[in-house]
Design a protein around this motif. Sequence first.
Motif, mmCIF file in Angstrom:
data_model
loop_
_atom_site.group_PDB
_atom_site.id
_atom_site.type_symbol
_atom_site.label_atom_id
_atom_site.label_comp_id
_atom_site.label_asym_id
_atom_site.label_seq_id
_atom_site.Cartn_x
_atom_site.Cartn_y
_atom_site.Cartn_z
ATOM 1 N N ALA A 1 -18.299 -4.158 -10.088
ATOM 2 C CA ALA A 1 -19.493 -4.263 -9.246
ATOM 3 C C ALA A 1 -19.279 -5.347 -8.202
ATOM 4 C CB ALA A 1 -20.710 -4.587 -10.105
ATOM 5 N N GLY A 2 -19.787 -5.098 -7.001
ATOM 6 C CA GLY A 2 -19.656 -6.084 -5.945
ATOM 7 C C GLY A 2 -20.458 -5.690 -4.730
ATOM 8 N N SER A 3 -20.189 -6.352 -3.631
ATOM 9 C CA SER A 3 -20.890 -6.033 -2.397
ATOM 10 C C SER A 3 -19.911 -6.029 -1.234
ATOM 11 C CB SER A 3 -22.022 -7.035 -2.134
ATOM 12 O OG SER A 3 -21.501 -8.327 -1.959
ATOM 13 N N PHE A 4 -20.286 -5.263 -0.211
ATOM 14 C CA PHE A 4 -19.493 -5.164 1.007
ATOM 15 C C PHE A 4 -20.458 -4.868 2.141
ATOM 16 C CE2 PHE A 4 -16.870 -2.325 3.853
ATOM 17 C CZ PHE A 4 -16.076 -3.330 4.375
ATOM 18 N N ARG A 5 -20.416 -5.686 3.170
ATOM 19 C CA ARG A 5 -21.292 -5.536 4.335
ATOM 20 C C ARG A 5 -22.765 -5.445 3.942
ATOM 21 N NH1 ARG A 5 -17.285 -1.616 7.784
ATOM 22 N NH2 ARG A 5 -16.134 -3.320 8.724
ATOM 23 N N GLY A 6 -23.134 -6.256 2.971
ATOM 24 C CA GLY A 6 -24.532 -6.350 2.575
ATOM 25 C C GLY A 6 -25.022 -5.266 1.634
ATOM 26 N N SER A 7 -24.155 -4.361 1.217
ATOM 27 C CA SER A 7 -24.535 -3.295 0.284
ATOM 28 C C SER A 7 -23.913 -3.544 -1.078
ATOM 29 C CB SER A 7 -24.050 -1.935 0.794
ATOM 30 O OG SER A 7 -24.722 -1.575 1.968
ATOM 31 N N GLN A 8 -24.688 -3.275 -2.120
ATOM 32 C CA GLN A 8 -24.185 -3.361 -3.479
ATOM 33 C C GLN A 8 -23.482 -2.056 -3.836
ATOM 34 O OE1 GLN A 8 -24.391 -6.204 -5.426
ATOM 35 N NE2 GLN A 8 -25.110 -7.030 -3.480
ATOM 36 N N GLY A 9 -22.419 -2.155 -4.609
ATOM 37 C CA GLY A 9 -21.691 -0.963 -5.005
ATOM 38 C C GLY A 9 -20.595 -1.304 -5.991
ATOM 39 N N LEU B 1 0.826 -1.194 0.000
ATOM 40 C CA LEU B 1 0.000 0.000 0.000
ATOM 41 C C LEU B 1 0.864 1.249 0.000
ATOM 42 C CD1 LEU B 1 -2.456 -1.055 2.872
ATOM 43 C CD2 LEU B 1 -2.734 -1.448 0.419
ATOM 44 N N THR B 2 0.425 2.285 -0.715
ATOM 45 C CA THR B 2 1.093 3.579 -0.591
ATOM 46 C C THR B 2 0.818 4.105 0.813
ATOM 47 O OG1 THR B 2 -0.834 4.826 -1.348
ATOM 48 C CG2 THR B 2 0.778 4.148 -3.042
ATOM 49 N N GLU B 3 1.584 5.093 1.241
ATOM 50 C CA GLU B 3 1.354 5.688 2.562
ATOM 51 C C GLU B 3 -0.064 6.229 2.677
ATOM 52 O OE1 GLU B 3 4.047 8.473 4.406
ATOM 53 O OE2 GLU B 3 5.721 7.547 3.344
ATOM 54 N N THR B 4 -0.542 6.867 1.622
ATOM 55 C CA THR B 4 -1.885 7.448 1.645
ATOM 56 C C THR B 4 -2.944 6.376 1.866
ATOM 57 O OG1 THR B 4 -1.165 9.195 0.144
ATOM 58 C CG2 THR B 4 -3.532 8.836 0.340
ATOM 59 N N VAL B 5 -2.845 5.270 1.157
ATOM 60 C CA VAL B 5 -3.812 4.179 1.319
ATOM 61 C C VAL B 5 -3.651 3.543 2.697
ATOM 62 C CG1 VAL B 5 -4.557 1.941 0.423
ATOM 63 C CG2 VAL B 5 -3.950 3.767 -1.173
ATOM 64 N N ALA B 6 -2.425 3.314 3.109
ATOM 65 C CA ALA B 6 -2.157 2.665 4.400
ATOM 66 C C ALA B 6 -2.711 3.465 5.575
ATOM 67 C CB ALA B 6 -0.661 2.438 4.575
ATOM 68 N N ARG B 7 -2.759 4.786 5.442
ATOM 69 C CA ARG B 7 -3.304 5.618 6.528
ATOM 70 C C ARG B 7 -4.768 5.302 6.818
ATOM 71 N NH1 ARG B 7 -0.395 11.142 5.050
ATOM 72 N NH2 ARG B 7 -1.103 10.432 3.057
ATOM 73 N N HIS B 8 -5.473 4.734 5.840
ATOM 74 C CA HIS B 8 -6.890 4.404 6.030
ATOM 75 C C HIS B 8 -7.095 2.996 6.600
ATOM 76 C CE1 HIS B 8 -8.331 8.071 4.220
ATOM 77 N NE2 HIS B 8 -7.452 7.912 3.255
ATOM 78 N N ALA B 9 -6.039 2.238 6.742
ATOM 79 C CA ALA B 9 -6.156 0.860 7.230
ATOM 80 C C ALA B 9 -6.675 0.791 8.668
ATOM 81 C CB ALA B 9 -4.815 0.138 7.109
ATOM 82 N N ASP B 10 -6.454 1.836 9.436
ATOM 83 C CA ASP B 10 -6.896 1.839 10.829
ATOM 84 C C ASP B 10 -8.166 2.654 11.066
ATOM 85 O OD1 ASP B 10 -4.779 0.218 11.662
ATOM 86 O OD2 ASP B 10 -3.450 1.945 11.867
ATOM 87 N N ASP B 11 -8.799 3.158 9.975
ATOM 88 C CA ASP B 11 -10.048 3.909 10.127
ATOM 89 C C ASP B 11 -11.119 3.014 10.746
ATOM 90 O OD1 ASP B 11 -8.800 6.025 8.870
ATOM 91 O OD2 ASP B 11 -9.964 5.889 7.025
ATOM 92 N N ILE B 12 -11.919 3.589 11.611
ATOM 93 C CA ILE B 12 -12.982 2.870 12.309
ATOM 94 C C ILE B 12 -14.333 3.484 11.929
ATOM 95 C CG2 ILE B 12 -13.935 2.328 14.611
ATOM 96 C CD1 ILE B 12 -11.297 0.895 14.001
ATOM 97 N N VAL B 13 -15.344 2.638 11.776
ATOM 98 C CA VAL B 13 -16.699 3.108 11.496
ATOM 99 C C VAL B 13 -17.187 3.866 12.733
ATOM 100 C CG1 VAL B 13 -19.065 2.407 10.962
ATOM 101 C CG2 VAL B 13 -17.134 1.158 9.958
ATOM 102 N N LYS B 14 -17.732 5.072 12.529
ATOM 103 C CA LYS B 14 -18.101 5.931 13.658
ATOM 104 C C LYS B 14 -19.568 5.856 14.056
ATOM 105 C CE LYS B 14 -14.286 8.936 12.812
ATOM 106 N NZ LYS B 14 -13.776 10.136 12.286
ATOM 107 N N ARG B 15 -20.431 5.300 13.172
ATOM 108 C CA ARG B 15 -21.850 5.204 13.534
ATOM 109 C C ARG B 15 -22.505 4.094 12.725
ATOM 110 N NH1 ARG B 15 -22.032 10.352 10.240
ATOM 111 N NH2 ARG B 15 -22.903 9.620 8.316
ATOM 112 N N GLY C 1 -17.491 0.973 15.401
ATOM 113 C CA GLY C 1 -16.389 0.375 16.145
ATOM 114 C C GLY C 1 -15.578 -0.645 15.353
ATOM 115 N N GLN C 2 -16.087 -1.049 14.197
ATOM 116 C CA GLN C 2 -15.359 -2.018 13.369
ATOM 117 C C GLN C 2 -14.450 -1.294 12.383
ATOM 118 O OE1 GLN C 2 -17.907 -4.917 11.526
ATOM 119 N NE2 GLN C 2 -19.110 -5.230 13.390
#
Length: 89
Positions: free
Chosen positions: A62-70, A5-19, A24-25
């Motif tokens: 096209a694909g899905s993630f956490r039950g959402s299509q996108g 990962l580039t540094e920019t992408v890697a910085r998002h690896a620890d992002d947490i869902v806020k709501r 918390g995941q």
Amino acid sequence: GRFRLTETVARHADDIVKRGPFKGQPARPYLNSPHTIEQIMTGGRGVPDPGGVPGALRWDVAGSFRGSQGTWELVVGKGNEILHFNFVR
């Protein structure tokens, strides 16, 4: 691993869902999943990066993630460096 990962992408690896139901995941657990990256790459056709990075390819699949299509957005540069990796609804 096969990808890095580039540094920019890697910085998002620890992002947490806020709501919401996934609060918390990790927001982007797929950043550390070579299997997901390979599935995206085999599930579509890479095109030259519209951002203009020489030698980089972009997949919009096209694909899905956490039950959402996108759409999975993936840009891979030279040396299998991940320049952009996101799932958008």
